[in-house]
Design a protein around this motif. Structure first.
Motif, PDB file in Angstrom:
ATOM      1  N   GLU A  64      -3.055 -29.253   9.057  1.00  0.00           N
ATOM      2  CA  GLU A  64      -4.239 -29.532   8.245  1.00  0.00           C
ATOM      3  C   GLU A  64      -4.721 -30.975   8.428  1.00  0.00           C
ATOM      4  N   ILE A  65      -3.789 -31.902   8.631  1.00  0.00           N
ATOM      5  CA  ILE A  65      -4.163 -33.303   8.833  1.00  0.00           C
ATOM      6  C   ILE A  65      -4.844 -33.481  10.188  1.00  0.00           C
ATOM      7  N   VAL A  66      -4.296 -32.828  11.206  1.00  0.00           N
ATOM      8  CA  VAL A  66      -4.854 -32.931  12.552  1.00  0.00           C
ATOM      9  C   VAL A  66      -6.299 -32.452  12.584  1.00  0.00           C
ATOM     10  N   PHE A  67      -6.564 -31.306  11.958  1.00  0.00           N
ATOM     11  CA  PHE A  67      -7.910 -30.738  11.998  1.00  0.00           C
ATOM     12  C   PHE A  67      -8.879 -31.508  11.104  1.00  0.00           C
ATOM     13  N   THR A  68      -8.403 -32.017   9.990  1.00  0.00           N
ATOM     14  CA  THR A  68      -9.261 -32.841   9.133  1.00  0.00           C
ATOM     15  C   THR A  68      -9.723 -34.088   9.865  1.00  0.00           C
ATOM     16  N   ASN A  69      -8.783 -34.805  10.488  1.00  0.00           N
ATOM     17  CA  ASN A  69      -9.132 -36.021  11.221  1.00  0.00           C
ATOM     18  C   ASN A  69     -10.077 -35.731  12.383  1.00  0.00           C
ATOM     19  N   ALA A  70      -9.877 -34.593  13.054  1.00  0.00           N
ATOM     20  CA  ALA A  70     -10.727 -34.256  14.191  1.00  0.00           C
ATOM     21  C   ALA A  70     -12.172 -34.033  13.747  1.00  0.00           C
ATOM     22  N   LEU A  71     -12.362 -33.382  12.600  1.00  0.00           N
ATOM     23  CA  LEU A  71     -13.723 -33.153  12.097  1.00  0.00           C
ATOM     24  C   LEU A  71     -14.390 -34.469  11.710  1.00  0.00           C
ATOM     25  N   ILE A  72     -13.650 -35.343  11.060  1.00  0.00           N
ATOM     26  CA  ILE A  72     -14.204 -36.644  10.669  1.00  0.00           C
ATOM     27  C   ILE A  72     -14.618 -37.445  11.907  1.00  0.00           C
ATOM     28  N   ARG A  73     -13.740 -37.477  12.912  1.00  0.00           N
ATOM     29  CA  ARG A  73     -14.067 -38.224  14.133  1.00  0.00           C
ATOM     30  C   ARG A  73     -15.305 -37.651  14.823  1.00  0.00           C
ATOM     31  N   GLU A  74     -15.407 -36.328  14.867  1.00  0.00           N
ATOM     32  CA  GLU A  74     -16.541 -35.701  15.549  1.00  0.00           C
ATOM     33  C   GLU A  74     -17.854 -36.061  14.863  1.00  0.00           C
ATOM     34  N   LEU A  75     -17.893 -36.009  13.555  1.00  0.00           N
ATOM     35  CA  LEU A  75     -19.118 -36.331  12.832  1.00  0.00           C
ATOM     36  C   LEU A  75     -19.485 -37.806  12.979  1.00  0.00           C
ATOM     37  N   ILE A  76     -18.495 -38.682  12.846  1.00  0.00           N
ATOM     38  CA  ILE A  76     -18.765 -40.117  12.961  1.00  0.00           C
ATOM     39  C   ILE A  76     -19.244 -40.472  14.362  1.00  0.00           C
ATOM     40  N   SER A  77     -18.680 -39.832  15.375  1.00  0.00           N
ATOM     41  CA  SER A  77     -19.058 -40.150  16.758  1.00  0.00           C
ATOM     42  C   SER A  77     -20.514 -39.814  17.046  1.00  0.00           C
ATOM     43  N   HIS A  78     -21.105 -38.925  16.241  1.00  0.00           N
ATOM     44  CA  HIS A  78     -22.510 -38.563  16.422  1.00  0.00           C
ATOM     45  C   HIS A  78     -23.421 -39.255  15.413  1.00  0.00           C
ATOM     46  N   GLY A  79     -22.885 -40.264  14.737  1.00  0.00           N
ATOM     47  CA  GLY A  79     -23.703 -41.045  13.825  1.00  0.00           C
ATOM     48  C   GLY A  79     -23.900 -40.449  12.450  1.00  0.00           C
ATOM     49  N   GLU A  80     -23.143 -39.395  12.113  1.00  0.00           N
ATOM     50  CA  GLU A  80     -23.273 -38.800  10.788  1.00  0.00           C
ATOM     51  C   GLU A  80     -22.472 -39.609   9.767  1.00  0.00           C
ATOM     52  N   LEU A 184      -3.846 -31.324  18.806  1.00  0.00           N
ATOM     53  CA  LEU A 184      -4.856 -32.386  18.912  1.00  0.00           C
ATOM     54  C   LEU A 184      -6.000 -31.958  19.818  1.00  0.00           C
ATOM     55  N   LEU A 185      -5.657 -31.343  20.963  1.00  0.00           N
ATOM     56  CA  LEU A 185      -6.680 -30.905  21.909  1.00  0.00           C
ATOM     57  C   LEU A 185      -7.450 -29.701  21.373  1.00  0.00           C
ATOM     58  N   ILE A 186      -6.733 -28.786  20.725  1.00  0.00           N
ATOM     59  CA  ILE A 186      -7.390 -27.617  20.145  1.00  0.00           C
ATOM     60  C   ILE A 186      -8.363 -28.047  19.052  1.00  0.00           C
ATOM     61  N   ALA A 187      -7.924 -28.977  18.205  1.00  0.00           N
ATOM     62  CA  ALA A 187      -8.787 -29.462  17.119  1.00  0.00           C
ATOM     63  C   ALA A 187     -10.035 -30.130  17.679  1.00  0.00           C
ATOM     64  N   ARG A 188      -9.880 -30.922  18.723  1.00  0.00           N
ATOM     65  CA  ARG A 188     -11.037 -31.585  19.343  1.00  0.00           C
ATOM     66  C   ARG A 188     -12.026 -30.553  19.879  1.00  0.00           C
ATOM     67  N   ASP A 189     -11.513 -29.527  20.552  1.00  0.00           N
ATOM     68  CA  ASP A 189     -12.388 -28.488  21.105  1.00  0.00           C
ATOM     69  C   ASP A 189     -13.128 -27.744  19.999  1.00  0.00           C
ATOM     70  N   ILE A 190     -12.417 -27.413  18.925  1.00  0.00           N
ATOM     71  CA  ILE A 190     -13.043 -26.668  17.835  1.00  0.00           C
ATOM     72  C   ILE A 190     -14.124 -27.500  17.159  1.00  0.00           C
ATOM     73  N   MET A 191     -13.858 -28.785  16.923  1.00  0.00           N
ATOM     74  CA  MET A 191     -14.827 -29.603  16.195  1.00  0.00           C
ATOM     75  C   MET A 191     -16.088 -29.861  17.011  1.00  0.00           C
ATOM     76  N   ARG A 192     -15.975 -29.827  18.315  1.00  0.00           N
ATOM     77  CA  ARG A 192     -17.187 -29.865  19.132  1.00  0.00           C
ATOM     78  C   ARG A 192     -18.041 -28.635  18.864  1.00  0.00           C
ATOM     79  N   ASP A 193     -17.388 -27.475  18.766  1.00  0.00           N
ATOM     80  CA  ASP A 193     -18.111 -26.239  18.466  1.00  0.00           C
ATOM     81  C   ASP A 193     -18.705 -26.287  17.059  1.00  0.00           C
ATOM     82  N   VAL A 194     -17.966 -26.881  16.124  1.00  0.00           N
ATOM     83  CA  VAL A 194     -18.476 -27.009  14.757  1.00  0.00           C
ATOM     84  C   VAL A 194     -19.748 -27.838  14.740  1.00  0.00           C
TER      85      VAL A 194
END
Length: 202
Positions: A64-80, A184-194
């Motif tokens: 749960e921690i891995v996927f939470t952090n991945a979503l936060i990073r994905e949004l921040i990286s796009h300026g959200e 870590l890699l799975i979470a990154r891939d999923i959050m791109r799709d999100v």
């Protein structure tokens, strides 16, 4: 005496097009993550998103921690905007790790590295994680949007640790840490799709 040109003189329109193309590619190269997409109306909020720690419905402790952090990073990286506290003015993106599948897809040859002729050990292990993402409006307590996502990675097992004399950890599953690293890699891939799912299509 008239001189004959021995090179190609491009039309003026062609030069202008080439110049504009160079400028465009230069802007692309310099922008990086500043190429903001347009969020769907449902997701637009000036206060940003609050992202609580994901729920974990699996036996995989810590995912749960891995996927939470991945979503936060994905949004921040796009300026959200990601806000640190829950407020009624901001929207809430909730996540749930619903399932993690793992299974041996390829085994070593029988009798590999001194094993008994009938014994095999894992060579390639497939890992797939499933998550549910929901957008909540804290003011109304209603779900505005939800979607399920999943992604897959294959893990290579350490075949050099196949016998008891190699190390005590060779008894039992020796690839647990490698499987956990794949999250870590799975979470990154999923959050791109999100993120792709919450922006408008050009």
């Amino acid at each position: 005496m008239e001189l004959v040109k021995k090179y190609c003189d491009c039309p003026r329109s062609g030069k202008i097009f080439a110049s504009l193309g160079l400028i465009f590619w230069g802007l692309l190269g310099g922008c990086g993550y500043t190429l903001n997409h347009r969020l769907q109306d449902t997701f637009r909020n000036p206060k940003g998103f609050f992202i609580p720690i994901f729920d974990n419905k699996t036996q995989e402790v810590g995912t749960e921690i891995v996927f939470t952090n991945a979503l936060i990073r994905e949004l921040i990286s796009h300026g959200e905007t990601v806000i640190p506290d829950k407020t009624e003015e901001g929207l809430e993106l909730r996540g749930t790790v619903t399932q993690v599948q793992r299974g041996v897809e390829v085994q070593s040859p029988a009798g590999f590295r001194g094993l008994q002729p009938y014994q095999r050990i894992p060579d390639q292990i497939g890992v797939r994680a499933f998550i549910l993402i929901e957008l909540w409006n804290p003011k109304t307590g209603k779900v505005l949007w939800s979607r399920e996502f999943n992604a897959y990675r294959r893990v290579s097992a350490p075949l050099n640790r196949s016998m008891d004399v190699d190390a005590p950890s060779s008894l039992g599953l020796t690839t647990e840490s490698l499987i956990e690293d794949s999250y870590l890699l799975i979470a990154r891939d999923i959050m791109r799709d999100v993120y792709d799912a919450i922006v408008e299509v050009f």
